[in-house]
Design a protein around this motif. Structure first.
Motif, PDB file in Angstrom:
ATOM      1  N   ALA A 160       0.828  -1.212   0.000  1.00  0.00           N
ATOM      2  CA  ALA A 160       0.000   0.000   0.000  1.00  0.00           C
ATOM      3  C   ALA A 160       0.858   1.255   0.000  1.00  0.00           C
ATOM      4  CB  ALA A 160      -0.927   0.008   1.208  1.00  0.00           C
ATOM      5  N   GLY A 161       0.584   2.133  -0.948  1.00  0.00           N
ATOM      6  CA  GLY A 161       1.275   3.413  -1.023  1.00  0.00           C
ATOM      7  C   GLY A 161       2.710   3.324  -1.515  1.00  0.00           C
ATOM      8  N   ARG A 162       3.128   2.158  -1.964  1.00  0.00           N
ATOM      9  CA  ARG A 162       4.505   1.984  -2.432  1.00  0.00           C
ATOM     10  C   ARG A 162       4.528   1.707  -3.930  1.00  0.00           C
ATOM     11  NH1 ARG A 162       6.134  -1.895   2.532  1.00  0.00           N
ATOM     12  NH2 ARG A 162       7.162  -0.337   3.829  1.00  0.00           N
ATOM     13  N   ASP A 163       5.491   2.312  -4.613  1.00  0.00           N
ATOM     14  CA  ASP A 163       5.702   1.962  -6.014  1.00  0.00           C
ATOM     15  C   ASP A 163       6.614   0.727  -6.043  1.00  0.00           C
ATOM     16  OD1 ASP A 163       8.441   2.741  -5.836  1.00  0.00           O
ATOM     17  OD2 ASP A 163       8.027   4.732  -6.629  1.00  0.00           O
ATOM     18  N   PRO A 164       6.864   0.147  -7.228  1.00  0.00           N
ATOM     19  CA  PRO A 164       7.678  -1.075  -7.285  1.00  0.00           C
ATOM     20  C   PRO A 164       9.082  -0.918  -6.686  1.00  0.00           C
ATOM     21  CG  PRO A 164       6.460  -0.833  -9.318  1.00  0.00           C
ATOM     22  CD  PRO A 164       6.235   0.424  -8.526  1.00  0.00           C
ATOM     23  N   GLU A 165       9.722   0.224  -6.886  1.00  0.00           N
ATOM     24  CA  GLU A 165      11.059   0.444  -6.310  1.00  0.00           C
ATOM     25  C   GLU A 165      11.004   0.449  -4.782  1.00  0.00           C
ATOM     26  OE1 GLU A 165      14.146   0.664  -7.610  1.00  0.00           O
ATOM     27  OE2 GLU A 165      13.542   0.559  -9.715  1.00  0.00           O
ATOM     28  N   GLU A 166      10.000   1.128  -4.235  1.00  0.00           N
ATOM     29  CA  GLU A 166       9.856   1.187  -2.775  1.00  0.00           C
ATOM     30  C   GLU A 166       9.498  -0.186  -2.202  1.00  0.00           C
ATOM     31  OE1 GLU A 166       8.228   5.770  -2.331  1.00  0.00           O
ATOM     32  OE2 GLU A 166       6.838   4.190  -2.952  1.00  0.00           O
ATOM     33  N   THR A 167       8.658  -0.920  -2.917  1.00  0.00           N
ATOM     34  CA  THR A 167       8.297  -2.265  -2.468  1.00  0.00           C
ATOM     35  C   THR A 167       9.518  -3.179  -2.506  1.00  0.00           C
ATOM     36  OG1 THR A 167       6.036  -1.951  -3.265  1.00  0.00           O
ATOM     37  CG2 THR A 167       6.737  -4.219  -2.849  1.00  0.00           C
ATOM     38  N   ALA A 168      10.299  -3.074  -3.581  1.00  0.00           N
ATOM     39  CA  ALA A 168      11.527  -3.878  -3.680  1.00  0.00           C
ATOM     40  C   ALA A 168      12.473  -3.545  -2.529  1.00  0.00           C
ATOM     41  CB  ALA A 168      12.211  -3.645  -5.023  1.00  0.00           C
ATOM     42  N   GLN A 169      12.602  -2.283  -2.201  1.00  0.00           N
ATOM     43  CA  GLN A 169      13.474  -1.898  -1.082  1.00  0.00           C
ATOM     44  C   GLN A 169      12.958  -2.491   0.224  1.00  0.00           C
ATOM     45  OE1 GLN A 169      16.541  -0.261  -1.306  1.00  0.00           O
ATOM     46  NE2 GLN A 169      16.631  -1.138   0.757  1.00  0.00           N
ATOM     47  N   ALA A 170      11.644  -2.487   0.410  1.00  0.00           N
ATOM     48  CA  ALA A 170      11.062  -3.077   1.622  1.00  0.00           C
ATOM     49  C   ALA A 170      11.345  -4.578   1.690  1.00  0.00           C
ATOM     50  CB  ALA A 170       9.558  -2.805   1.671  1.00  0.00           C
ATOM     51  N   VAL A 171      11.323  -5.255   0.536  1.00  0.00           N
ATOM     52  CA  VAL A 171      11.649  -6.682   0.489  1.00  0.00           C
ATOM     53  C   VAL A 171      13.116  -6.888   0.864  1.00  0.00           C
ATOM     54  CG1 VAL A 171      11.931  -8.686  -1.033  1.00  0.00           C
ATOM     55  CG2 VAL A 171       9.851  -7.286  -1.165  1.00  0.00           C
ATOM     56  N   LEU A 172      14.010  -6.091   0.270  1.00  0.00           N
ATOM     57  CA  LEU A 172      15.434  -6.206   0.581  1.00  0.00           C
ATOM     58  C   LEU A 172      15.680  -5.966   2.064  1.00  0.00           C
ATOM     59  CD1 LEU A 172      16.954  -4.303  -2.489  1.00  0.00           C
ATOM     60  CD2 LEU A 172      16.983  -6.774  -2.082  1.00  0.00           C
ATOM     61  N   ASP A 173      15.028  -4.953   2.615  1.00  0.00           N
ATOM     62  CA  ASP A 173      15.194  -4.647   4.044  1.00  0.00           C
ATOM     63  C   ASP A 173      14.674  -5.803   4.909  1.00  0.00           C
ATOM     64  OD1 ASP A 173      16.217  -2.174   3.282  1.00  0.00           O
ATOM     65  OD2 ASP A 173      14.378  -1.065   3.785  1.00  0.00           O
ATOM     66  N   ALA A 174      13.502  -6.343   4.542  1.00  0.00           N
ATOM     67  CA  ALA A 174      12.894  -7.417   5.337  1.00  0.00           C
ATOM     68  C   ALA A 174      13.788  -8.663   5.349  1.00  0.00           C
ATOM     69  CB  ALA A 174      11.520  -7.757   4.785  1.00  0.00           C
ATOM     70  N   LEU A 175      14.464  -8.931   4.240  1.00  0.00           N
ATOM     71  CA  LEU A 175      15.317 -10.124   4.152  1.00  0.00           C
ATOM     72  C   LEU A 175      16.783  -9.812   4.466  1.00  0.00           C
ATOM     73  CD1 LEU A 175      13.899 -11.841   0.938  1.00  0.00           C
ATOM     74  CD2 LEU A 175      13.437 -12.420   3.329  1.00  0.00           C
ATOM     75  N   GLU A 176      17.048  -8.552   4.789  1.00  0.00           N
ATOM     76  CA  GLU A 176      18.417  -8.097   5.093  1.00  0.00           C
ATOM     77  C   GLU A 176      19.365  -8.403   3.938  1.00  0.00           C
ATOM     78  OE1 GLU A 176      19.389  -9.838   8.876  1.00  0.00           O
ATOM     79  OE2 GLU A 176      18.094  -8.439   9.931  1.00  0.00           O
ATOM     80  N   LEU A 177      18.897  -8.098   2.718  1.00  0.00           N
ATOM     81  CA  LEU A 177      19.710  -8.250   1.519  1.00  0.00           C
ATOM     82  C   LEU A 177      20.182  -6.877   1.063  1.00  0.00           C
ATOM     83  CD1 LEU A 177      17.511 -10.788  -0.500  1.00  0.00           C
ATOM     84  CD2 LEU A 177      19.641 -11.268   0.724  1.00  0.00           C
ATOM     85  N   LYS A 178      21.298  -6.858   0.375  1.00  0.00           N
ATOM     86  CA  LYS A 178      21.835  -5.604  -0.139  1.00  0.00           C
ATOM     87  C   LYS A 178      21.921  -5.674  -1.647  1.00  0.00           C
ATOM     88  CE  LYS A 178      24.781  -4.884   3.885  1.00  0.00           C
ATOM     89  NZ  LYS A 178      24.091  -4.077   4.736  1.00  0.00           N
ATOM     90  N   ASP A 179      21.747  -4.507  -2.305  1.00  0.00           N
ATOM     91  CA  ASP A 179      21.918  -4.412  -3.754  1.00  0.00           C
ATOM     92  C   ASP A 179      23.346  -4.793  -4.108  1.00  0.00           C
ATOM     93  OD1 ASP A 179      19.994  -2.362  -2.739  1.00  0.00           O
ATOM     94  OD2 ASP A 179      19.644  -2.046  -4.869  1.00  0.00           O
ATOM     95  N   THR A 180      23.512  -5.246  -5.345  1.00  0.00           N
ATOM     96  CA  THR A 180      24.878  -5.537  -5.801  1.00  0.00           C
ATOM     97  C   THR A 180      25.531  -4.290  -6.334  1.00  0.00           C
ATOM     98  OG1 THR A 180      24.039  -6.161  -7.985  1.00  0.00           O
ATOM     99  CG2 THR A 180      24.446  -7.929  -6.367  1.00  0.00           C
TER     100      THR A 180
END
Length: 180
Positions: A160-180
């Motif tokens: 809710a209220g998130r675009d795909p980039e923001e949602t992807a960031q939330a997924v990365l944060d939730a799984l404690e993953l970092k961008d390459t």
């Protein structure tokens, strides 16, 4: 990739996305794949490629049980043979064997409200299980599937209220993953 230690080769998918139609699994999956430097595998696309026809046609011509068999095999192959991002079809979690395969994997449930799902895909899209009274059917699907999505998920990300980039960031944060 993971906080503190790299993923081992052959360790399975980096991220598995589950959720209902309109949650953004494929769109967010593409963003995640790009940001993680891996490939996206969409099991619905795998099924269509293998069958040579659209999922809606498979439902109409062969019935839902046949589609679910194809889906089980597509999910099994994707989880065993892909180390990138995997997007599962909305109903894949209905299969107990699929839920077992998801145990211990980095599964994220992309939670979406009906109003947002309607805006994203429209409920007149060719989705076989939403063909008649799509809003009511979507609610019914969610009543059945929400407990299963949460059962298999390591994390739940509200879109809710998130675009795909923001949602992807939330997924990365939730799984404690970092961008390459």
């Amino acid at each position: 990739m993971s906080a503190g230690r790299p993923r081992e080769a052959g360790a399975g998918p980096a991220v598995v996305l589950v959720g209902p139609p309109g949650a953004g699994k494929t769109t967010v999956g593409a963003v995640l794949a790009r940001r993680l430097g891996v490939a996206l595998r969409d099991t619905d696309a795998d099924i269509e490629a293998a069958a040579g026809r659209a999922i809606a046609e498979i439902f109409v011509d062969d019935g839902e049980p046949h589609f679910r068999e194809l889906e089980r095999e597509a999910v099994r192959a994707a989880l065993a043979g892909h180390d990138g991002v995997v997007s599962l079809g909305g109903g894949a979690v209905m299969d107990p064997g699929t839920r077992e395969l998801l145990a211990g994997l980095p599964v994220v449930f992309l939670d979406v409200a009906l109003a947002d799902a309607v805006k994203r895909v429209g409920l007149d899209a060719p989705r076989p299980l939403l063909a008649v009274n799509p809003r009511k059917q979507w609610r019914t699907l969610m009543e059945q599937r929400r407990p299963l999505y949460t059962e298999v998920a390591r994390a739940v990300v509200d879109t809710a209220g998130r675009d795909p980039e923001e949602t992807a960031q939330a997924v990365l944060d939730a799984l404690e993953l970092k961008d390459t």
